[in-house]
Design an enzyme around this catalytic site. Sequence first.
Site, mmCIF file in Angstrom:
data_model
loop_
_atom_site.group_PDB
_atom_site.id
_atom_site.type_symbol
_atom_site.label_atom_id
_atom_site.label_comp_id
_atom_site.label_asym_id
_atom_site.label_seq_id
_atom_site.Cartn_x
_atom_site.Cartn_y
_atom_site.Cartn_z
ATOM 1 C CG ASN A 84 -42.861 -24.956 -16.129
ATOM 2 O OD1 ASN A 84 -41.706 -24.987 -15.843
ATOM 3 N ND2 ASN A 84 -43.514 -23.563 -16.394
ATOM 4 C CG HIS A 120 -44.846 -19.754 -18.351
ATOM 5 N ND1 HIS A 120 -44.878 -18.955 -16.912
ATOM 6 C CD2 HIS A 120 -45.279 -20.810 -17.912
ATOM 7 C CE1 HIS A 120 -46.056 -19.393 -16.410
ATOM 8 N NE2 HIS A 120 -45.411 -20.622 -16.880
HETATM 9 P P1 13P Z 1 -49.420 -23.690 -11.009
HETATM 10 O O1 13P Z 1 -49.823 -25.474 -11.020
HETATM 11 O O2 13P Z 1 -48.538 -23.480 -10.100
HETATM 12 O O3 13P Z 1 -50.459 -22.804 -11.066
HETATM 13 O O4 13P Z 1 -48.731 -22.967 -12.166
HETATM 14 C C1 13P Z 1 -48.750 -23.540 -13.872
HETATM 15 C C2 13P Z 1 -47.878 -22.434 -14.796
HETATM 16 O O5 13P Z 1 -47.681 -21.413 -14.567
HETATM 17 C C3 13P Z 1 -47.196 -23.602 -15.650
HETATM 18 O O6 13P Z 1 -46.624 -23.091 -15.979
#
Ligand code: 13P
Length: 270
Positions: free
Chosen positions: A20, A110
């Site tokens: 993402n 999300h």
């Molecule tokens: P990080 O891997 O930067 O902690 O983000 C996780 C996330 O929100 C993926 O959708």
Amino acid sequence: MLGRRPLPANDDGRLLIAGNWKMNKTYTQAVNLAQEISDRARREWASVADVVLIPPFTALRGVSNVIAFDRSFLRVGAQDCSPHQQGAFTGQISVDMLTDLDCAYCIVGHSERRGLLGETDADVAAKAAALEAAGVTPIVCVGEDREVYDRGATVEHVVAQVAGSLGGVDISTGGIAVAYEPIWAIGTGLVAAPDHAQRVARAIRERLASMYGDQQARRARVLYGGSVKPGNVAAFIACPDIDGALVGGASLKADDFCSIVTNACDAARA
Ligand code: 13P
């Protein structure tokens, strides 16, 4: 019903590893990153994992062009969608617009959208339903904040989010992925303990089984997300109910993302 029989992780055992990119990378930067990942992608990943790049909307065409040109098994996905088909919804992006750009997956709910934009479980369910109608796999995000975690109420919180975010949604067309992302682990460098993540993933699968039956629950892919890195992904993949990862920050560097996929595939084969 499940009874006491252990419910195995998804039927075919395929992993789903998704990057993402959030609101990072201009069009040009995104095309370059997709090309770097495509250049490093290993054939042997394809037999174990579905690997999905999830850039901002503005870069979807560029990323899907890289994938098509390279005849790569990588897939492209989106970070959000509108629940509406078309019309007077300024700034929104419909599911048809996404499928026209080869999106096979779409994140919904999300925590950054739930927290910053006030998205509710009902909003998430409407988006998931629109995706399912088009055969796109929703990646439904759930997860608790620090206060809920400290109270030991994670499982109840997450299970209620799963029920609300999929309420009334038929998942038989697009299938389903649920990403367990503890809010306190996102972008912080803190990670959930794998046994905690496994407990939550198991509860998610049991909830899916009670909503959709054992077969659909076995087909579902339950992901972990929150500070996933090359050095910690294997411990999550080793958990029986965790079928992949939703990666944020580490998906913005081709080397890190490719190491995560390689390490995840090795752990799945072990
Ligand atoms: P990080 O891997 O930067 O902690 O983000 C996780 C996330 O929100 C993926 O959708």
